[in-house]
Enzyme design. Structure first.
Site, PDB file in Angstrom:
ATOM      1  N   GLY A 227     -42.853 -93.490 -73.620  1.00 47.22           N
ATOM      2  CA  GLY A 227     -43.620 -94.708 -74.115  1.00 47.22           C
ATOM      3  C   GLY A 227     -44.252 -94.860 -75.389  1.00 47.22           C
ATOM      4  N   GLU A 268     -40.789 -86.790 -72.682  1.00 46.87           N
ATOM      5  CA  GLU A 268     -39.198 -87.260 -72.700  1.00 46.87           C
ATOM      6  C   GLU A 268     -39.158 -88.201 -73.445  1.00 46.87           C
ATOM      7  OE1 GLU A 268     -39.146 -86.948 -68.532  1.00 46.87           O
ATOM      8  OE2 GLU A 268     -39.253 -89.099 -68.195  1.00 46.87           O
ATOM      9  N   PRO A 269     -39.407 -88.497 -74.617  1.00 42.12           N
ATOM     10  CA  PRO A 269     -39.214 -89.556 -75.570  1.00 42.12           C
ATOM     11  C   PRO A 269     -37.718 -89.867 -75.903  1.00 42.12           C
ATOM     12  CG  PRO A 269     -39.519 -87.558 -76.840  1.00 42.12           C
ATOM     13  CD  PRO A 269     -39.557 -87.173 -75.596  1.00 42.12           C
ATOM     14  N   GLY A 270     -37.390 -91.239 -76.030  1.00 38.26           N
ATOM     15  CA  GLY A 270     -35.916 -91.535 -76.432  1.00 38.26           C
ATOM     16  C   GLY A 270     -36.091 -92.251 -77.673  1.00 38.26           C
ATOM     17  N   ARG A 307     -30.306-105.972 -77.026  1.00 34.92           N
ATOM     18  CA  ARG A 307     -31.609-105.969 -77.002  1.00 34.92           C
ATOM     19  C   ARG A 307     -32.169-107.435 -77.504  1.00 34.92           C
ATOM     20  NH1 ARG A 307     -35.059-103.147 -79.192  1.00 34.92           N
ATOM     21  NH2 ARG A 307     -36.262-102.597 -77.444  1.00 34.92           N
ATOM     22  N   TYR A 311     -34.193-108.536 -73.946  1.00 30.39           N
ATOM     23  CA  TYR A 311     -35.667-108.497 -74.101  1.00 30.39           C
ATOM     24  C   TYR A 311     -36.239-109.179 -75.057  1.00 30.39           C
ATOM     25  CZ  TYR A 311     -33.915-103.665 -72.339  1.00 30.39           C
ATOM     26  OH  TYR A 311     -33.477-102.783 -71.707  1.00 30.39           O
ATOM     27  N   CYS A 337     -18.612-115.644 -77.286  1.00 28.26           N
ATOM     28  CA  CYS A 337     -18.733-117.127 -76.769  1.00 28.26           C
ATOM     29  C   CYS A 337     -19.640-117.437 -75.687  1.00 28.26           C
ATOM     30  CB  CYS A 337     -17.328-117.251 -76.508  1.00 28.26           C
ATOM     31  SG  CYS A 337     -16.141-117.556 -77.743  1.00 28.26           S
ATOM     32  N   GLU A 338     -20.794-117.184 -75.962  1.00 23.04           N
ATOM     33  CA  GLU A 338     -21.949-117.843 -75.557  1.00 23.04           C
ATOM     34  C   GLU A 338     -23.203-117.528 -76.555  1.00 23.04           C
ATOM     35  OE1 GLU A 338     -24.288-115.559 -72.257  1.00 23.04           O
ATOM     36  OE2 GLU A 338     -21.931-114.730 -72.108  1.00 23.04           O
ATOM     37  N   TYR A 365     -30.915 -97.491 -77.710  1.00 25.27           N
ATOM     38  CA  TYR A 365     -30.588 -98.797 -76.792  1.00 25.27           C
ATOM     39  C   TYR A 365     -29.571 -99.683 -77.512  1.00 25.27           C
ATOM     40  CZ  TYR A 365     -34.138 -96.404 -74.358  1.00 25.27           C
ATOM     41  OH  TYR A 365     -34.970 -95.508 -73.796  1.00 25.27           O
TER      42      TYR A 365
HETATM   43  C1  LIG Z   1     -35.772 -94.423 -70.648  1.00 21.57           C
HETATM   44  C2  LIG Z   1     -36.526 -93.281 -70.177  1.00 21.57           C
HETATM   45  C3  LIG Z   1     -37.207 -92.416 -70.957  1.00 21.57           C
HETATM   46  C4  LIG Z   1     -37.369 -93.016 -72.551  1.00 21.57           C
HETATM   47  O1  LIG Z   1     -38.001 -93.925 -72.769  1.00 21.57           O
HETATM   48  P1  LIG Z   1     -38.409 -94.327 -74.403  1.00 21.57           P
HETATM   49  O2  LIG Z   1     -39.108 -95.634 -74.410  1.00 21.57           O
HETATM   50  O3  LIG Z   1     -37.037 -94.561 -74.967  1.00 21.57           O
HETATM   51  O4  LIG Z   1     -39.060 -93.438 -75.094  1.00 21.57           O
HETATM   52  C5  LIG Z   1     -38.026 -91.425 -70.707  1.00 21.57           C
HETATM   53  N1  LIG Z   1     -38.094 -90.933 -69.253  1.00 21.57           N
HETATM   54  C6  LIG Z   1     -37.438 -91.730 -68.316  1.00 21.57           C
HETATM   55  C7  LIG Z   1     -37.426 -91.111 -66.986  1.00 21.57           C
HETATM   56  C8  LIG Z   1     -36.611 -92.744 -68.827  1.00 21.57           C
HETATM   57  O5  LIG Z   1     -35.924 -93.648 -67.855  1.00 21.57           O
END
Ligand SMILES: *Cc1c(COP(=O)(O)O)cnc(C)c1O
Length: 410
Positions: A227, A268-270, A307, A311, A337-338, A365
């Site tokens: 988050g 768990e950052p993405g 995205r 979103y 084509c949309e 993403y």
């Molecule tokens: C997608 C996800 C994340 C990563 O979220 P970000 O907003 O990209 O940091 C972490 N934990 C879980 C379980 C997720 O599904």
């Protein structure tokens, strides 16, 4: 991305030259930026044993996974396929946390077989798991604290209508299931979804999880998900990682002394690790003036970067071919084509046909949500490490599109 002598560079690599070498559309990532982000998180939580698991659904190229492993992170996998990718990338099974949602018991059995850590997100599976494995396989439990993160319900996962996790209000029942099957709960987890606006929301969730944790006697870690917000626009509110880090660390240390044991603090950052590292480079096919609008049409679409359409996400766009051109207003659109608009009313340095446009924040993403819609090829990916550009995914070909199709000779 830096403008040096009138040319845009990423970690010393001239981006226009990069498109000449690898063609467009192409995703390009700065490994240095990823390392910088990992470093920021590592320094933000003083005095606690920190465990970072990279949420690889954000960007799942195996080379990025390997690079994260070099940086010392573990992996957060949301599917058995991501577990396999992680193992192939060289992660040890116990460095991988498997955090699926709504999967079958069969898939969870597969993850148990691989030896990875299991995060359970509903009571039905917890019961089946307990009946099958008892205390032989430790688990983590995903709790939904019903905290609303940010304003976008499509990307927040902690609110009352959310399908994620076991409700905080059901923990009494969880306790019964755990006792009945003698389940070894070694972790508690919450992930409220992307875009936490301030420390307050995060900390409220954390407090709820601390309260719940007191009743679980065998914990080794607590996982606060992700988050962490990064800026997509100038003046965007972002997570102040040092501020929130210090506050969480302090509360976590207090909690541990109450709990009577030093636990690990996991995240768990993405997005935070890879979003800003990436740029998506496309070529302008046509500039088209209609009665109302000036369109810049590019050689990509929602098939490559969904995205904005999915979103309403804002991705900053820069015309890297014409940095000193006069600014004009464009709608940047794709070739699907949309309707696939990347951005309305963007002030760009004058766009000419053939110009390369760069989408910012394209690391997370982007390609991981790309598709073959309109039978288009998915783009190539390039990773820049220490000033050298490495092709880490080749562009697809028509054979790739046909590969899984079965020809029944009509
Ligand atoms: C997608 C996800 C994340 C990563 O979220 P970000 O907003 O990209 O940091 C972490 N934990 C879980 C379980 C997720 O599904």
């Amino acid at each position: 991305m830096q403008l040096i002598n009138g040319k845009y560079h990423l970690d010393g690599v001239d981006l226009i030259e990069l498109t000449q070498e690898f063609d467009t559309p192409v995703y390009v990532y700065s490994a240095n930026k990823m390392a910088e982000q990992v470093d920021k998180l590592n320094k933000a939580f003083p005095g606690v044993k920190l465990g970072l698991h990279y949420a690889c659904k954000a960007l799942s190229n195996i080379n990025v996974l390997r690079y994260m492993k070099k940086l010392g992170t573990g992996l957060d996998a949301v599917s058995i396929q991501e577990v396999w990718l992680g193992l192939k990338a060289g992660f040890e099974p116990d460095q991988i946390l498997y955090t699926p949602n709504g999967v079958s018991m069969e898939e969870i059995d597969m993850a148990v077989k691989e030896g990875v850590k299991i995060n359970i997100d509903n009571i039905s599976i917890l019961e089946q798991f307990g009946a099958k494995y008892g205390r032989k396989v430790p688990v983590c439990i995903r709790v939904n604290p019903h905290i609303m993160a940010g304003g976008n319900a499509k990307i927040s996962t902690g609110h009352i209508d959310s399908k994620f996790g076991i409700s905080y209000y059901q923990l009494r029942h969880v306790d019964r299931v755990v006792k009945l099957y003698d389940i070894n709960v070694e972790g508690l987890h919450m992930h409220t979804g992307s875009d936490i606006l301030d420390a307050e929301v995060f900390l409220r969730g954390a407090e709820l999880l601390f309260e719940a944790a007191i009743d679980f006697k065998e914990l080794k870690y607590m996982d606060f998900g992700s988050g962490f917000k990064v800026a997509y626009k100038e003046n965007d509110i972002t997570t102040d990682i040092n501020d929130i880090g210090h506050q969480i660390a302090e509360r976590f240390i207090n909690f541990c002394s109450k709990y009577g044991k030093e636990l690990e603090l996991w995240f768990e950052p993405g997005k935070f690790l890879v979003s800003e590292s990436g740029y998506f480079l496309v070529k302008t096919n046509v500039v088209k003036q209609t009665t109302s609008t000036m369109f810049a049409g590019v050689d990509s679409g929602l098939n490559h970067l969904i995205r904005p359409m999915l979103y309403d996400a804002y991705h900053k766009i820069t015309n890297i071919s014409n940095p000193s051109g006069v600014e004009r207003i464009y709608a940047v659109v794709g070739y699907i084509c949309e309707t696939d608009t990347f951005g309305w009313d963007r002030k760009l340095n004058e766009v000419r046909e053939g110009d390369i446009l760069a989408f910012h924040n394209a690391g997370a993403y982007g390609i991981s949500m790309a598709s073959n819609y309109n039978s288009r090829f998915r783009p190539a990916e390039v990773l820049i490490i220490d000033g050298k550009a490495h092709l880490i995914r080749r562009r697809e070909t028509i054979e790739d599109i046909l590969n899984t199709q079965v020809d029944i000779k009509l």
